[in-house]
Motif scaffolding. Structure first.
Motif, PDB file in Angstrom:
ATOM      1  N   GLY A 612      -3.413  56.457 -43.803  1.00  0.00           N
ATOM      2  CA  GLY A 612      -4.845  56.311 -43.604  1.00  0.00           C
ATOM      3  C   GLY A 612      -5.296  56.891 -42.274  1.00  0.00           C
ATOM      4  N   ASP A 613      -6.530  56.545 -41.895  1.00  0.00           N
ATOM      5  CA  ASP A 613      -7.103  57.107 -40.672  1.00  0.00           C
ATOM      6  C   ASP A 613      -7.371  56.047 -39.605  1.00  0.00           C
ATOM      7  OD1 ASP A 613      -9.197  55.813 -41.883  1.00  0.00           O
ATOM      8  OD2 ASP A 613     -10.454  57.583 -42.151  1.00  0.00           O
ATOM      9  N   VAL A 614      -6.771  54.849 -39.756  1.00  0.00           N
ATOM     10  CA  VAL A 614      -6.897  53.816 -38.729  1.00  0.00           C
ATOM     11  C   VAL A 614      -5.518  53.251 -38.421  1.00  0.00           C
ATOM     12  CG1 VAL A 614      -9.260  53.193 -39.409  1.00  0.00           C
ATOM     13  CG2 VAL A 614      -7.310  51.947 -40.396  1.00  0.00           C
ATOM     14  N   ALA A 615      -5.329  52.794 -37.197  1.00  0.00           N
ATOM     15  CA  ALA A 615      -4.092  52.123 -36.839  1.00  0.00           C
ATOM     16  C   ALA A 615      -4.008  50.797 -37.593  1.00  0.00           C
ATOM     17  CB  ALA A 615      -4.043  51.880 -35.337  1.00  0.00           C
ATOM     18  N   ALA A 616      -2.827  50.474 -38.066  1.00  0.00           N
ATOM     19  CA  ALA A 616      -2.679  49.252 -38.868  1.00  0.00           C
ATOM     20  C   ALA A 616      -1.223  48.815 -38.844  1.00  0.00           C
ATOM     21  CB  ALA A 616      -3.150  49.493 -40.303  1.00  0.00           C
ATOM     22  N   GLN A 617      -0.998  47.592 -39.335  1.00  0.00           N
ATOM     23  CA  GLN A 617       0.350  47.047 -39.417  1.00  0.00           C
ATOM     24  C   GLN A 617       0.688  46.752 -40.876  1.00  0.00           C
ATOM     25  OE1 GLN A 617       1.222  43.869 -36.669  1.00  0.00           O
ATOM     26  NE2 GLN A 617       0.048  44.809 -35.015  1.00  0.00           N
ATOM     27  N   GLU A 618       1.933  47.002 -41.205  1.00  0.00           N
ATOM     28  CA  GLU A 618       2.425  46.779 -42.558  1.00  0.00           C
ATOM     29  C   GLU A 618       3.625  45.843 -42.517  1.00  0.00           C
ATOM     30  OE1 GLU A 618       1.786  46.822 -45.508  1.00  0.00           O
ATOM     31  OE2 GLU A 618       3.035  48.029 -46.830  1.00  0.00           O
ATOM     32  N   VAL A 619       3.723  44.984 -43.521  1.00  0.00           N
ATOM     33  CA  VAL A 619       4.895  44.121 -43.676  1.00  0.00           C
ATOM     34  C   VAL A 619       5.796  44.738 -44.742  1.00  0.00           C
ATOM     35  CG1 VAL A 619       5.750  41.864 -44.353  1.00  0.00           C
ATOM     36  CG2 VAL A 619       3.670  42.047 -42.963  1.00  0.00           C
ATOM     37  N   VAL A 620       6.957  45.198 -44.318  1.00  0.00           N
ATOM     38  CA  VAL A 620       7.921  45.832 -45.214  1.00  0.00           C
ATOM     39  C   VAL A 620       8.805  44.735 -45.801  1.00  0.00           C
ATOM     40  CG1 VAL A 620       9.745  47.547 -45.385  1.00  0.00           C
ATOM     41  CG2 VAL A 620       7.868  47.876 -43.755  1.00  0.00           C
ATOM     42  N   GLN A 621       8.884  44.691 -47.121  1.00  0.00           N
ATOM     43  CA  GLN A 621       9.583  43.609 -47.810  1.00  0.00           C
ATOM     44  C   GLN A 621      10.751  44.179 -48.618  1.00  0.00           C
ATOM     45  OE1 GLN A 621       6.445  41.451 -50.050  1.00  0.00           O
ATOM     46  NE2 GLN A 621       5.030  42.377 -48.573  1.00  0.00           N
ATOM     47  N   LEU A 622      11.911  43.544 -48.494  1.00  0.00           N
ATOM     48  CA  LEU A 622      13.101  43.947 -49.235  1.00  0.00           C
ATOM     49  C   LEU A 622      13.504  42.837 -50.188  1.00  0.00           C
ATOM     50  CD1 LEU A 622      15.731  45.542 -49.856  1.00  0.00           C
ATOM     51  CD2 LEU A 622      16.705  44.564 -47.765  1.00  0.00           C
ATOM     52  N   TYR A 623      13.575  43.172 -51.465  1.00  0.00           N
ATOM     53  CA  TYR A 623      14.003  42.238 -52.512  1.00  0.00           C
ATOM     54  C   TYR A 623      15.300  42.770 -53.134  1.00  0.00           C
ATOM     55  CZ  TYR A 623       9.136  40.659 -52.256  1.00  0.00           C
ATOM     56  OH  TYR A 623       7.917  40.189 -51.828  1.00  0.00           O
ATOM     57  N   ILE A 624      16.132  41.851 -53.591  1.00  0.00           N
ATOM     58  CA  ILE A 624      17.392  42.234 -54.222  1.00  0.00           C
ATOM     59  C   ILE A 624      17.528  41.538 -55.568  1.00  0.00           C
ATOM     60  CG2 ILE A 624      19.909  42.143 -54.042  1.00  0.00           C
ATOM     61  CD1 ILE A 624      19.704  42.644 -51.129  1.00  0.00           C
ATOM     62  N   GLY A 625      17.908  42.325 -56.561  1.00  0.00           N
ATOM     63  CA  GLY A 625      18.186  41.803 -57.892  1.00  0.00           C
ATOM     64  C   GLY A 625      19.677  41.776 -58.143  1.00  0.00           C
ATOM     65  N   CYS A 626      20.203  40.617 -58.511  1.00  0.00           N
ATOM     66  CA  CYS A 626      21.638  40.452 -58.736  1.00  0.00           C
ATOM     67  C   CYS A 626      21.997  40.796 -60.182  1.00  0.00           C
ATOM     68  CB  CYS A 626      22.046  39.018 -58.424  1.00  0.00           C
ATOM     69  SG  CYS A 626      21.616  38.499 -56.746  1.00  0.00           S
ATOM     70  N   PRO A 627      23.266  41.074 -60.462  1.00  0.00           N
ATOM     71  CA  PRO A 627      23.644  41.434 -61.835  1.00  0.00           C
ATOM     72  C   PRO A 627      23.259  40.374 -62.859  1.00  0.00           C
ATOM     73  CG  PRO A 627      25.415  41.981 -60.318  1.00  0.00           C
ATOM     74  CD  PRO A 627      24.406  41.218 -59.524  1.00  0.00           C
ATOM     75  N   GLY A 628      23.498  39.110 -62.539  1.00  0.00           N
ATOM     76  CA  GLY A 628      23.048  38.028 -63.407  1.00  0.00           C
ATOM     77  C   GLY A 628      23.830  37.861 -64.687  1.00  0.00           C
ATOM     78  N   ARG A 629      25.085  38.285 -64.714  1.00  0.00           N
ATOM     79  CA  ARG A 629      25.896  38.104 -65.918  1.00  0.00           C
ATOM     80  C   ARG A 629      26.649  36.776 -65.887  1.00  0.00           C
ATOM     81  NH1 ARG A 629      26.964  43.450 -64.559  1.00  0.00           N
ATOM     82  NH2 ARG A 629      28.958  42.816 -63.646  1.00  0.00           N
ATOM     83  N   GLU A 630      27.134  36.375 -64.728  1.00  0.00           N
ATOM     84  CA  GLU A 630      27.883  35.117 -64.632  1.00  0.00           C
ATOM     85  C   GLU A 630      26.962  33.910 -64.735  1.00  0.00           C
ATOM     86  OE1 GLU A 630      30.075  35.235 -61.010  1.00  0.00           O
ATOM     87  OE2 GLU A 630      31.369  36.899 -61.654  1.00  0.00           O
ATOM     88  N   ALA A 631      25.730  34.069 -64.254  1.00  0.00           N
ATOM     89  CA  ALA A 631      24.715  33.014 -64.336  1.00  0.00           C
ATOM     90  C   ALA A 631      23.360  33.697 -64.249  1.00  0.00           C
ATOM     91  CB  ALA A 631      24.882  32.009 -63.207  1.00  0.00           C
ATOM     92  N   GLU A 632      22.378  33.125 -64.932  1.00  0.00           N
ATOM     93  CA  GLU A 632      21.050  33.733 -64.876  1.00  0.00           C
ATOM     94  C   GLU A 632      20.518  33.647 -63.454  1.00  0.00           C
ATOM     95  OE1 GLU A 632      16.629  33.610 -67.009  1.00  0.00           O
ATOM     96  OE2 GLU A 632      18.046  31.964 -67.335  1.00  0.00           O
ATOM     97  N   ARG A 633      20.002  34.766 -62.961  1.00  0.00           N
ATOM     98  CA  ARG A 633      19.452  34.844 -61.620  1.00  0.00           C
ATOM     99  C   ARG A 633      18.026  35.396 -61.698  1.00  0.00           C
ATOM    100  NH1 ARG A 633      23.591  35.543 -57.858  1.00  0.00           N
ATOM    101  NH2 ARG A 633      22.019  35.039 -56.276  1.00  0.00           N
ATOM    102  N   PRO A 634      17.230  35.195 -60.658  1.00  0.00           N
ATOM    103  CA  PRO A 634      15.889  35.796 -60.644  1.00  0.00           C
ATOM    104  C   PRO A 634      15.965  37.319 -60.737  1.00  0.00           C
ATOM    105  CG  PRO A 634      16.048  34.086 -58.980  1.00  0.00           C
ATOM    106  CD  PRO A 634      17.440  34.300 -59.503  1.00  0.00           C
ATOM    107  N   VAL A 635      14.901  37.896 -61.257  1.00  0.00           N
ATOM    108  CA  VAL A 635      14.815  39.360 -61.336  1.00  0.00           C
ATOM    109  C   VAL A 635      14.975  39.963 -59.947  1.00  0.00           C
ATOM    110  CG1 VAL A 635      13.291  41.305 -61.882  1.00  0.00           C
ATOM    111  CG2 VAL A 635      13.393  39.316 -63.415  1.00  0.00           C
ATOM    112  N   LYS A 636      14.369  39.319 -58.966  1.00  0.00           N
ATOM    113  CA  LYS A 636      14.499  39.773 -57.580  1.00  0.00           C
ATOM    114  C   LYS A 636      14.254  38.600 -56.650  1.00  0.00           C
ATOM    115  CE  LYS A 636       9.695  41.446 -57.305  1.00  0.00           C
ATOM    116  NZ  LYS A 636       9.295  41.232 -58.714  1.00  0.00           N
ATOM    117  N   LEU A 637      14.851  38.684 -55.466  1.00  0.00           N
ATOM    118  CA  LEU A 637      14.697  37.661 -54.436  1.00  0.00           C
ATOM    119  C   LEU A 637      14.452  38.339 -53.091  1.00  0.00           C
ATOM    120  CD1 LEU A 637      17.598  35.216 -55.355  1.00  0.00           C
ATOM    121  CD2 LEU A 637      15.164  34.664 -55.414  1.00  0.00           C
ATOM    122  N   LEU A 638      13.479  37.845 -52.352  1.00  0.00           N
ATOM    123  CA  LEU A 638      13.240  38.345 -51.006  1.00  0.00           C
ATOM    124  C   LEU A 638      14.467  38.062 -50.142  1.00  0.00           C
ATOM    125  CD1 LEU A 638      11.022  39.539 -49.063  1.00  0.00           C
ATOM    126  CD2 LEU A 638      10.587  37.164 -48.394  1.00  0.00           C
TER     127      LEU A 638
END
Length: 698
Positions: A612-638
Motif C-alpha cells: 500500500g501507500d501508508v506505513a502500517a503493521q502486520e501480524v504474521v501468523q504461522l499455522y501447522i496442520g498435522c498428519p492426523g492419522r494416529e488421532a484426529e487433529r485440527p486442520v491447522k493450529l497456530l
C-alpha cells in the motif's frame, strides 16, 4: 525486594533474603505454619474501605512477625494494578488482539512498577483461561480462543511483572470459562481435551517462570479445582515439575481441609476452611505434618528467591504511577488493539472532506473501561470516544446523540459529513458476575460459607445474547438512513454478531474496552494517524449456533475437543470473520515461504511486503496442520506469530520458529505425549483464512 527501593513494602529486607528455608521451618510452630497458609484481614479491610476492591494490598498468605517473614501482599489485574490512580490499559482481550508479545511484556513491566509503588509484592494479573464461547462474561479478562496465543501472551505478561520482583500468579487453574455458574459447575473433559486444549497455555506460562498458580472456583471431572489432586499434584507437580506455590481464588476456592493434601498451599483471603480446622486435622492424624511443611516450603522458597534478586530500578516512588510514559504505553496498546473488521474505503476519514461528525451512541460519552469486578482499575482519568474526537476536531465539529432519541440522532446525522455509531456493552451486560456489590462475605459472620450481598439488580455475568441491544441496532439503521458514510465501532469483550446490520455500515471497527486512552486512540484511528493493526483473537460466527453449546446456569457441562477456528475448520463452517482477521489502511503480500528442520525446531521464513501507500503493521501468523492419522487433529493450529512494521513498498523476510515438541498429541491410552511422523502442512498469512502453504516431513 531490595531495601534501597522507595515505597518498598516494609517486610522487604536483606535479613529475609539471606534466610534459609529449612531453618525458618524448624523455628515455626505448627500453628504459625498453618497461619502462613491463608490470607488474613480481608473482610475487615473491605468493610473499612466501603467494599472498594483493591483499595489496599491484601494479605494473601505467608508472613510471620516473630521471624521477620514478610506476608504476600496481593493486588489484582489484569487491566492494571487495581488500586486508585493506576494506569488503566485496554482489557486483556484487546491486548490479545495486538498479537504483540513485546508490548505485553512492557505492559507487564508497568504493572510490576506500579504494584511496587503501591506496596504490593504479589500480582493476579495473568489471566489465561481459554475462550470457549463468546457469551462468557469474563472473556474480556483473557486473551482469546487459541491455547498457543494464550500461552505466549500470558508468559509475556507474567515475565514483565516479575521483572520488578513482583510474584505473578497465573489464573484460573483450570477450565474456568463460565461466569454465572462458576461456583457450582462441574466441567467434564477427556484427557486429550484437557491436555491439548485447556492446559497447555498454563504449562507455557509456568515453563516461562511464573511463580504461582491460582485455582479456579469450578469443578473439573467431579472435584473442585482447589482440592483436585489430579490437577494440583498429578499434573502440576509430578508431570510439569512446578515448584512454586498454589493458592485459591477469593472465597469459596476450597471446601475441605484435604485440599492441602491434594496440593493447595494457601487459602485466600481468610482461613475459612484451613486455619484452626487444619491444626485439628493434623492433630487428629487426618493430614500429615509433612503436608503443612511442604506448603510452607513452597511459599518460602518462592519468596526468598524473589527477595534475593536485585531490583532493576533504584526506587519505586509514587510518581511512577500513571506517569507520562505509562500513559503513552496505554495509548500504544489502544491503537494496536483495534480490529478493522470491514471497510469499503470510507476509512480513514480525510480531514478536508470530513469536518463535522455525528457521534452517536450512549457508550460514546461513557467512561467504559470494562467490568466492575476484581479487575476494575480506577485511573486518574478516562478519555471517552466523545472527548477524544472533540479534542481532535474541536467542540463544534462533533455532534452527539444517542439511542434514547432517534429523532435527535437523525438530525445530528443530517448535519454531519460522516456518522460514527458507538455500540456494544458495559459492566452491566458482561463481566464478573456481581450480586449487587463485591462484598464477598465482608458483611457476613465469619462462617464457613460466606456469600456476596444480594441485590435485585446484579451486574455482569455471562451474556444472554451475542447480538447488540435492539435500540442500538435501531440507531445504526437510523444513521444509515441519512445517506452519510457510517462507521460502527463495537465496544465489547469478545465476539458480537453483526448479521442484522452489517450491510448498513461502510466500516466496522472493533475497539474493545480500550482503557484510559481509548478515546485518543479512537480519533487517531479514524483519521489515519495510525493504521488499524489488531487481529481477531477469536472467531466471529454468522450464526450463534455454530459455537459450542453454552448454558450459563449449568451444573454440569461437557467441554469437547473442538471450539473456535478448529471447530469451524472441522465442520467446514464459514465464519463471518475468521480468527486472526483484521484489515489495515494498507495491503500486505506474502511470498517465498520456506521451511526446514533445524534440530528440534522447524524454522520458517516468508517475505512480507507492504503493497500500500501508508506505513502500517502486520501480524504474521504461522499455522501447522498435522498428519492426523494416529488421532484426529485440527486442520491447522497456530504455532507462531510476529508483528512487523513496514513502510510503503518495503519488503522484509520474517523468520519464525516452531518447537517440534509443540506438535505432539496426547495419547490417552499411554497418558503420554507422542509425535506423529509424516507430512506436515505449514500455512502463513495475515489471517487464518488467507494463507499460503508449504510442507515438511517429520
Amino acid at each position: 525486594m531490595a531495601e534501597s527501593s522507595d515505597n518498598t513494602p516494609s517486610h522487604a529486607g536483606a535479613s529475609f533474603a539471606a534466610s534459609d528455608v529449612d531453618t525458618l521451618l524448624g523455628a515455626l510452630t505448627l500453628a504459625e505454619k498453618v497461619d502462613m497458609m491463608s490470607g488474613h484481614g480481608f473482610f475487615d479491610a473491605l468493610a473499612e474501605d466501603d467494599r472498594v476492591w483493591g483499595a489496599r494490598p491484601y494479605r494473601a498468605g505467608s508472613g510471620n512477625d516473630r521471624l521477620g517473614i514478610p506476608p504476600l501482599l496481593f493486588t489484582d489485574g489484569p487491566r492494571g494494578v487495581t488500586r486508585t490512580g493506576s494506569t488503566c490499559f485496554p482489557c486483556t482481550m484487546a491486548r490479545g488482539a495486538t498479537f504483540d508479545a513485546d508490548l505485553e511484556l512492557r505492559v507487564g513491566e508497568v504493572m510490576g512498577i506500579e504494584a511496587r509503588a503501591q506496596g504490593c509484592n504479589f500480582s493476579g494479573a495473568v489471566c489465561i483461561n481459554l475462550l470457549r464461547h463468546p457469551a462468557w462474561g469474563r472473556a474480556q479478562e483473557t486473551y482469546g480462543e487459541d491455547p498457543w496465543h494464550l500461552g505466549v501472551m500470558g508468559a509475556a505478561m507474567g515475565t514483565g511483572i516479575q521483572t520488578h520482583n513482583i510474584i505473578a500468579t497465573v489464573k484460573h487453574f483450570a477450565l474456568n470459562s463460565m461466569e454465572n455458574a462458576r461456583f457450582k459447575v462441574d466441567v467434564r473433559a477427556d484427557e486429550r481435551t484437557l491436555h491439548e486444549v485447556y492446559l497447555p497455555h498454563f504449562k507455557h506460562c509456568l515453563d516461562a517462570g511464573i511463580a504461582s498458580v491460582m485455582t479456579a472456583y469450578n469443578k473439573v471431572n467431579g472435584e473442585y479445582c482447589g482440592q483436585d489432586r489430579v490437577l494440583l499434584t498429578d499434573i502440576l507437580r509430578d508431570e510439569w515439575k512446578f515448584d512454586g506455590f498454589v493458592h485459591s481464588d477469593w472465597v469459596r476456592g476450597v471446601y475441605k481441609v484435604y485440599g492441602v493434601s491434594a496440593g493447595l498451599d494457601i487459602e485466600n483471603p481468610e482461613p475459612l476452611i484451613l486455619g484452626e480446622k487444619l491444626v485439628t486435622a493434623v492433630a487428629d492424624g487426618l493430614v500429615e505434618p509433612y503436608v503443612v511443611d511442604r506448603a510452607c516450603r513452597r511459599i518460602l522458597r518462592t519468596q526468598i528467591r524473589f527477595a534475593r534478586m536485585q531490583d532493576p530500578l533504584p526506587a519505586y516512588p509514587a510518581d511512577r504511577i500513571a506517569c507520562a510514559d505509562h500513559r503513552a504505553l496505554a495509548l500504544e496498546a489502544a491503537e494496536k488493539c483495534a480490529v478493522l473488521l470491514e471497510n469499503d474505503g470510507v476509512l480513514p476519514f480525510a480531514p478536508d472532506r470530513v469536518k463535522r461528525i455525528a457521534l452517536l451512541g450512549r457508550i460514546a460519552a461513557m467512561e467504559n473501561t470494562g467490568d466492575n469486578g476484581s479487575s476494575r482499575v480506577r485511573p486518574p482519568y478516562v478519555v471517552t470516544h466523545l472527548e477524544g474526537l472533540r479534542r481532535a476536531l474541536g467542540e463544534d465539529a462533533v455532534l452527539h446523540a444517542d439511542e434514547s432519541d432517534l429523532d435527535a440522532a437523525r438530525q445530528a446525522a443530517d448535519q454531519a459529513d460522516a456518522v460514527v455509531v458507538v455500540v456494544g456493552y458495559t459492566a452491566k451486560e458482561e463481566g464478573e458476575y456481581i450480586m449487587g456489590d463485591i462484598a464477598l462475605g465482608a458483611d457476613q459472620n465469619r462462617g464457613p460459607s460466606p456469600r456476596p450481598s444480594l441485590s435485585p439488580t446484579p451486574i455482569g455475568g455471562d451474556r444472554l445474547s451475542l447480538d447488540l441491544p435492539d435500540d442500538q441496532i435501531a440507531l445504526i439503521h437510523a444513521a444509515a438512513d441519512s445517506g452519510k458514510p457510517v462507521v460502527v465501532v463495537i465496544v465489547a469483550g469478545s465476539a458480537v454478531m453483526v448479521e442484522s446490520w452489517r450491510d448498513r455500515a461502510n466500516a466496522i471497527l472493533l475497539g474493545f474496552y480500550a482503557g484510559m486512552e481509548g478515546g485518543t486512540a479512537f480519533a487517531n484511528l479514524l483519521f489515519g494517524k495510525v493504521s488499524p493493526s489488531g487481529k481477531l483473537p477469536f472467531t466471529v460466527a454468522r450464526d450463534a449456533a455454530d459455537y459450542p453449546y453454552f448454558d450459563r446456569d449449568a451444573t454440569q457441562i461437557d467441554y469437547g475437543y473442538w471450539h473456535g477456528y478448529t471447530k469451524f475448520d472441522r465442520e467446514e463452517l464459514t465464519p463471518r470473520y475468521a480468527f486472526g482477521h483484521g484489515l489495515s489502511y494498507s495491503r500486505f503480500g506474502y511470498r517465498a515461504l520456506k521451511a526446514h528442520r533445524n534440530g528440534n525446531a522447524i524454522d520458517v521464513a516468508v517475505t512480507v511486503t507492504n503493497e500500500g501507500d501508508v506505513a502500517a503493521q502486520e501480524v504474521v501468523q504461522l499455522y501447522i496442520g498435522c498428519p492426523g492419522r494416529e488421532a484426529e487433529r485440527p486442520v491447522k493450529l497456530l504455532r507462531a506469530f510476529d508483528r512487523v512494521a513496514l513502510q510503503p513498498g518495503e519488503a522484509r523476510i520474517v523468520r519464525l520458529s516452531v518447537g517440534i515438541d509443540t506438535l505432539r498429541w496426547r495419547n490417552p491410552d499411554r497418558h503420554t505425549w507422542q509425535l506423529e511422523h509424516g507430512d506436515y502442512r505449514l500455512f502463513v498469512g495475515g489471517s487464518s483464512d488467507q494463507l499460503i502453504e508449504t510442507g515438511i516431513a517429520l
